[in-house]
Write a protein that holds these residues in place. Structure first.
Motif, PDB file in Angstrom:
ATOM      1  N   ASN A  48      -0.645   9.967  -3.800  1.00 56.12           N
ATOM      2  CA  ASN A  48      -0.331   9.630  -4.979  1.00 56.12           C
ATOM      3  C   ASN A  48      -1.400   9.956  -6.166  1.00 56.12           C
ATOM      4  O   ASN A  48      -2.468  10.708  -5.608  1.00 56.12           O
ATOM      5  CB  ASN A  48      -0.133   8.369  -5.054  1.00 56.12           C
ATOM      6  N   GLU A  49      -1.252   9.884  -7.218  1.00 52.98           N
ATOM      7  CA  GLU A  49      -2.262  10.287  -8.253  1.00 52.98           C
ATOM      8  C   GLU A  49      -3.549   9.355  -7.941  1.00 52.98           C
ATOM      9  O   GLU A  49      -3.332   8.231  -7.803  1.00 52.98           O
ATOM     10  CB  GLU A  49      -1.795  10.078  -9.728  1.00 52.98           C
ATOM     11  N   ILE A  68       0.741  -1.125   0.060  1.00 56.24           N
ATOM     12  CA  ILE A  68      -0.012   0.181   0.070  1.00 56.24           C
ATOM     13  C   ILE A  68       0.770   1.450  -0.111  1.00 56.24           C
ATOM     14  O   ILE A  68       1.886   1.448   0.678  1.00 56.24           O
ATOM     15  CB  ILE A  68      -0.931  -0.162   1.085  1.00 56.24           C
ATOM     16  N   ASP A  69       0.428   2.172  -0.914  1.00 58.47           N
ATOM     17  CA  ASP A  69       1.362   3.666  -1.062  1.00 58.47           C
ATOM     18  C   ASP A  69       0.625   4.549   0.007  1.00 58.47           C
ATOM     19  O   ASP A  69      -0.001   5.501  -0.576  1.00 58.47           O
ATOM     20  CB  ASP A  69       1.329   3.938  -2.466  1.00 58.47           C
ATOM     21  N   ASN A 110      -4.939  11.855   1.789  1.00 57.20           N
ATOM     22  CA  ASN A 110      -6.408  11.524   1.904  1.00 57.20           C
ATOM     23  C   ASN A 110      -6.060  10.187   2.920  1.00 57.20           C
ATOM     24  O   ASN A 110      -5.168   9.599   3.006  1.00 57.20           O
ATOM     25  CB  ASN A 110      -6.855  10.704   0.711  1.00 57.20           C
ATOM     26  N   CYS A 111      -7.184  10.181   3.962  1.00 59.26           N
ATOM     27  CA  CYS A 111      -7.226   9.438   5.041  1.00 59.26           C
ATOM     28  C   CYS A 111      -8.610   8.645   4.883  1.00 59.26           C
ATOM     29  O   CYS A 111      -9.458   9.275   4.600  1.00 59.26           O
ATOM     30  CB  CYS A 111      -6.862   9.970   6.212  1.00 59.26           C
ATOM     31  N   ALA A 136      -5.533   9.970  -5.691  1.00 58.89           N
ATOM     32  CA  ALA A 136      -5.326   9.438  -4.033  1.00 58.89           C
ATOM     33  C   ALA A 136      -6.937   9.087  -3.432  1.00 58.89           C
ATOM     34  O   ALA A 136      -6.909   8.288  -2.610  1.00 58.89           O
ATOM     35  CB  ALA A 136      -4.656  10.380  -3.469  1.00 58.89           C
ATOM     36  N   ALA A 137      -7.705  10.008  -4.031  1.00 56.70           N
ATOM     37  CA  ALA A 137      -9.099   9.800  -3.454  1.00 56.70           C
ATOM     38  C   ALA A 137      -9.592   8.514  -3.545  1.00 56.70           C
ATOM     39  O   ALA A 137     -10.431   7.930  -2.857  1.00 56.70           O
ATOM     40  CB  ALA A 137     -10.108  10.963  -3.966  1.00 56.70           C
ATOM     41  N   GLU A 138      -9.461   8.109  -4.870  1.00 60.08           N
ATOM     42  CA  GLU A 138      -9.923   6.693  -5.029  1.00 60.08           C
ATOM     43  C   GLU A 138      -8.903   5.773  -4.534  1.00 60.08           C
ATOM     44  O   GLU A 138      -9.447   4.572  -3.911  1.00 60.08           O
ATOM     45  CB  GLU A 138      -9.938   6.515  -6.420  1.00 60.08           C
ATOM     46  N   ASN A 139      -7.663   5.916  -4.694  1.00 62.10           N
ATOM     47  CA  ASN A 139      -6.637   4.831  -4.066  1.00 62.10           C
ATOM     48  C   ASN A 139      -6.959   4.637  -2.536  1.00 62.10           C
ATOM     49  O   ASN A 139      -6.812   3.340  -1.985  1.00 62.10           O
ATOM     50  CB  ASN A 139      -5.273   5.184  -4.278  1.00 62.10           C
ATOM     51  N   VAL A 140      -7.190   5.732  -1.602  1.00 61.02           N
ATOM     52  CA  VAL A 140      -7.426   5.320  -0.274  1.00 61.02           C
ATOM     53  C   VAL A 140      -8.493   4.400  -0.023  1.00 61.02           C
ATOM     54  O   VAL A 140      -8.510   3.704   0.852  1.00 61.02           O
ATOM     55  CB  VAL A 140      -7.556   6.686   0.567  1.00 61.02           C
ATOM     56  N   ARG A 141      -9.660   4.539  -0.578  1.00 60.98           N
ATOM     57  CA  ARG A 141     -10.709   3.361  -0.645  1.00 60.98           C
ATOM     58  C   ARG A 141     -10.227   2.140  -1.269  1.00 60.98           C
ATOM     59  O   ARG A 141     -10.488   1.118  -0.466  1.00 60.98           O
ATOM     60  CB  ARG A 141     -11.711   3.968  -1.536  1.00 60.98           C
TER      61      ARG A 141
END
Length: 438
Positions: A264-265, A33-34, A241-242, A267-272
């Motif tokens: 990262n690019e 996980i980044d 994003n948390c 990020a809002a989607e990646n945190v989920r």
């Protein structure tokens, strides 16, 4: 021939775009996980299933509102009507999340908690803080004190909403600790699992638009392994994003994932995505295991000076459940019993005789007291003539403390009393008859 068939099947699956699913091995690893930090815990006991940099300081952003809500629920009245001050509105912060509450607006605490936890409204958190206490400063003191009481010892809050401040920080482990407690509060649990809500009319708003939960993982979860039931998002530029998320499966296992500092690019989607990967890992590779059941006979022990020869059953006073790897070979469990030395009668049912402790990788993960399943009476050993002559006082005390001896003494005393009474009655009867002849 078999090799040709296997190759043909692989080519067929590739051509038809059907994913090839391989069985998970015993050494299945947590996802890569980044994020600045993450942690996955068992909600019931706080056991850590996996983590990365979970003790590193991070900015909590709007996950701060979890702590604000805890104090509001512990100290406030959900029906109390609170008034929004100009100061509370001004403290939203630059581009701070808000729902447009107006100074002088009167709103019930329960609705402010909904706005704060579901829509992440900064002004709602500020209003709560200055109404629960006489000042926001006093509320912040309570936030920091309560956080440490809950075990969040590396956390410091400077505002109730989570707007950025260099001295406003926490850790993934601390936020997991705070979140775990918050999810034990029924009203908190109810609010953070709400998909959307509409504020009731107030003195400043005749109506409000529907407000959806900022937790898109809650809204869009498609997993068949678990159901998302909370809890809170967060974002500022410095924090990234948390997302703190909670999920529960059909077996009652509940996990909490904390992912902090995704920058990262996308990020809002990646945190989920990262949160879901953590939860998938947890529910796929771990399960609830009952290590010992309440009331179960653990072992039978000898009791010295007992009135019978059957020994004493020790039973578990409580159950002990822990989340452990599904692969039994990965558990590395030890079970150690501790009995309180040599046990002598008398013993009362429910007496604590010892305990059994469970260790994983050499570290204790829980213990349960072992209690007596029944009463055991005392019966002294026969007294020899040598013992009587050498230690007469000790022997006499031993005999007189025996329950059977006490019963025998009472019976003998009663028999003597009855005999005397009968003789007395007979004497009275003879005297009465003799007087009749004069």
């Amino acid at each position: 021939m078999k090799k040709l068939l296997t190759l043909a099947m692989i080519l067929l699956l590739t051509a038809t775009n059907i994913p090839v699913v391989f069985a998970k091995t015993a050494d299945a690893q947590p996802p890569q996980i980044d994020a600045a930090a993450y942690i996955l815990i068992d909600a019931q006991n706080g056991d850590v299933l996996c983590e990365k940099n979970s003790q590193a300081l991070v900015y909590p952003a709007s996950t701060t509102k979890i702590m604000t809500a805890i104090l509001a629920l512990e100290l406030g009245d959900l029906d109390e009507v609170m008034t929004a001050s100009q100061r509370a509105i001004d403290a939203i912060g630059y581009n701070g999340s808000n729902i447009g509450i107006i100074p002088g607006e009167k709103i019930r605490l329960e609705n402010l908690l909904q706005a704060m936890l579901i829509s992440s409204a900064n002004e709602a958190a500020n209003i709560v803080a200055e109404n629960i206490c006489e000042s926001t400063g006093e509320f912040l003191e309570l936030m920091n004190r309560r956080a440490k009481e809950l075990g969040a010892v590396n956390t410091h809050f400077t505002n109730p909403s989570g707007i950025h401040d260099d001295m406003h920080y926490s850790t993934a482990a601390d936020l997991a600790c705070i979140s775990r407690y918050a999810m034990t509060l029924p009203k908190f649990r109810e609010i953070v699992s709400t998909r959307s809500f509409t504020m009731p009319a107030t003195n400043k708003h005749s109506k409000w638009p529907e407000l959806k939960n900022t937790n898109r993982l809650l809204l869009n979860n498609t997993s068949e392994l678990y159901e998302i039931n909370g809890i809170k998002t967060g974002f500022t530029g410095p924090a990234g994003n948390c997302l703190i998320s909670s999920a529960r499966n059909e077996d009652g296992m509940e996990l909490i994932a904390v992912v902090m500092g995704v920058k990262n690019e996308n990020a809002a989607e990646n945190v989920r995505k990262y949160s879901q990967e953590l939860l998938d890992y947890g529910f796929t590779n771990f399960e609830r295991v009952e290590l010992i059941q309440k009331g179960r006979v653990y072992r039978n022990i000898k009791v010295e000076d007992a009135a019978d020869i059957y020994g004493l059953d020790l039973v578990a006073e409580d159950s002990l459940v822990r989340v452990l790897p599904r692969d039994v070979s990965q558990r590395d469990l030890q079970e150690v019993s501790h009995i309180n030395g040599e046990i002598h009668a008398p013993v009362n049912k429910g007496d604590r005789i010892g305990y059994v402790e469970f260790l994983k990788d050499g570290v204790s993960i829980g213990r349960v007291d072992l209690i007596a399943a029944r009463d055991i009476e005392y019966k002294p050993a026969p007294v020899s003539l040598v013992e009587l002559t050498q230690n007469p006082q000790t022997v006499i005390e031993s005999i007189t403390e025996n329950l059977y001896f006490k019963i025998a003494v009472c019976c003998a005393a009663l028999a003597v009393f009855v005999t005397i009474a009968r003789q007395f009655v007979k004497a009275l009867s003879r005297r009465s008859r003799s007087r009749r002849y004069y």
